[in-house]
Design a protein around this motif. Structure first.
Motif, PDB file in Angstrom:
ATOM      1  N   HIS A   1     -32.665 -98.176 -20.036  1.00  0.00           N
ATOM      2  CA  HIS A   1     -34.055 -98.146 -20.508  1.00  0.00           C
ATOM      3  C   HIS A   1     -34.559 -99.584 -20.618  1.00  0.00           C
ATOM      4  N   PRO A   2     -35.640 -99.910 -19.907  1.00  0.00           N
ATOM      5  CA  PRO A   2     -36.210-101.259 -20.041  1.00  0.00           C
ATOM      6  C   PRO A   2     -37.107-101.343 -21.275  1.00  0.00           C
TER       7      PRO A   2
ATOM      8  N   CYS B   1     -39.738 -98.242 -24.589  1.00  0.00           N
ATOM      9  CA  CYS B   1     -39.231 -98.180 -23.227  1.00  0.00           C
ATOM     10  C   CYS B   1     -40.423 -98.280 -22.286  1.00  0.00           C
TER      11      CYS B   1
ATOM     12  N   VAL C   1     -40.532 -97.405 -19.140  1.00  0.00           N
ATOM     13  CA  VAL C   1     -40.740 -96.264 -18.241  1.00  0.00           C
ATOM     14  C   VAL C   1     -41.770 -95.401 -18.966  1.00  0.00           C
TER      15      VAL C   1
ATOM     16  N   HIS D   1     -41.106 -92.113 -20.427  1.00  0.00           N
ATOM     17  CA  HIS D   1     -40.179 -92.148 -21.573  1.00  0.00           C
ATOM     18  C   HIS D   1     -40.948 -92.532 -22.833  1.00  0.00           C
TER      19      HIS D   1
ATOM     20  N   MET E   1     -40.212 -92.460 -26.862  1.00  0.00           N
ATOM     21  CA  MET E   1     -39.271 -93.579 -26.991  1.00  0.00           C
ATOM     22  C   MET E   1     -40.056 -94.865 -27.275  1.00  0.00           C
TER      23      MET E   1
HETATM   24 CU   LIG Z   1     -36.614 -95.290 -20.704  1.00  0.00          CU
END
Ligand SMILES: [Cu+2]
Length: 248
Positions: free
Chosen positions: A138-139, A211, A213, A216, A221
Motif C-alpha cells: 500500500h503506497p 493509501c 490507491v 483503497h 484506508m
Molecule cells: Cu492500498
C-alpha cells in the motif's frame, strides 16, 4: 499448456497485457503496448538519501502505531473495506462540516485522528509505524509534511508487523537509518511488513494519511493526524467552517 488458462478454464487475468476502456469511446484494443521493465528503479529497503541538513534525533518523543488491512466482512455485505486500526474512514457525516470546525466530541466513529501536541520554539518529531497486514503493498501518502523513511520491511513468512510496545520473543528490532534516510511524501509499505517514517510536525492542522490507491482510500484506508492546536476544544473554528459556505 494453453496460455491464459487456469486448469481448463480461460482466465484473462493471466495475460501479461490487459486492456480495458477508461471511457466508453469504442472497442477495446487487444494491441496493448508492452512496457519493458526498466532498471530505473531502486529498492526502498536499501535506498539512501542525500546527506540531510536536518539532524534527526535518536528517538522521537511520540510514536503512532498503525495497522492497515482490507477485510471483507459480512457486516459490510462482503464489500472489501479498508481499515486503519479499527477504523474505516469516510467523510464526517453529521454534521457535514470540516473536522477542524467541530469539537472532537462531535466527530463521528469513522474519524481516527491521533493528536500531536506542539510547543512554539521546540521541534516536534513523530514516528509513524505503518504495519501492512495485506498481501499487497500500500503506497501511503501524508499530507502537510514530508517524512524520512527510517526502515521498511517485507516478510516472506508470517505477518511481518512491528509493535515496539510488545514483548514478543524473537521479534527483531528494526535498524533505523538516521544518517541518510530518503525523504518522501509517499512510501510503499510492503505487503506483510511495515514502514517506519519520521516527520517534523511543523505544519499545524489536521492532515490526511491514506493509501494512495484511490479505491483503497475510498474503501476506508485513510485517517487524519492533528498537528498542534488543542486536542479538546469546545470553541469551534468558525473561520474553517466558513470555508465550506454551502454547508453552513
Ligand atoms: Cu492500498
Amino acid at each position: 499448456m494453453l496460455p491464459f488458462r487456469n486448469f481448463k478454464y480461460p482466465n484473462q487475468a493471466l495475460r501479461q497485457n490487459q486492456t480495458f476502456p477508461l471511457f466508453d469511446s469504442g472497442p477495446v484494443s487487444d494491441k496493448a503496448i508492452f512496457i519493458e521493465p526498466t532498471s530505473n528503479h531502486f529498492d526502498l529497503a536499501t535506498a539512501r538519501g542525500a546527506p540531510s541538513a536536518e539532524k534527526l534525533p535518536p528517538t522521537a518523543p511520540q510514536t503512532i502505531l498503525l495497522y492497515a488491512k482490507t477485510q471483507k466482512l459480512s457486516i459490510s455485505s462482503n464489500h472489501p473495506t479498508g481499515f486503519m486500526n479499527r477504523t474505516t474512514w469516510s467523510p464526517q457525516s453529521s454534521p457535514e462540516l470540516p473536522l477542524i470546525s467541530l469539537p472532537r466530541s462531535d466527530w463521528d466513529k469513522n474519524q481516527l485522528v491521533p493528536y500531536v501536541p506542539t510547543t512554539p520554539g521546540n521541534e516536534t518529531w513523530v514516528d509513524i509505524i505503518i504495519n501492512n497486514l495485506d498481501d499487497g503493498a500500500h503506497p501511503f501518502h501524508l499530507h502537510g509534511h514530508s517524512f524520512y523513511v527510517l526502515a521498511t520491511h517485507r516478510s516472506e513468512h508470517g505477518w511481518g508487523s512491528y509493535n515496539p510496545y510488545s514483548n514478543t520473543a524473537g521479534q527483531p528490532r528494526p535498524e533505523l537509518n538516521l544518517e541518510n534516510p530518503v525523504k518522501k511524501d509517499t512510501v510503499s509499505v510492503p505487503r506483510r511488513g511495515y514502514a517506519i517514517i519520521r516527520f517534523k510536525a511543523d505544519n499545524v492542522g489536521i492532515w490526511m494519511l491514506h493509501c494512495h490507491v484511490l479505491f483503497h482510500q475510498a474503501s476506508g484506508m485513510a485517517m487524519g493526524i492533528q498537528v498542534g492546536g488543542e486536542e479538546v476544544h469546545e470553541e469551534v473554528n468558525t473561520a474553517a467552517r466558513s470555508l465550506c459556505r454551502n454547508r453552513t
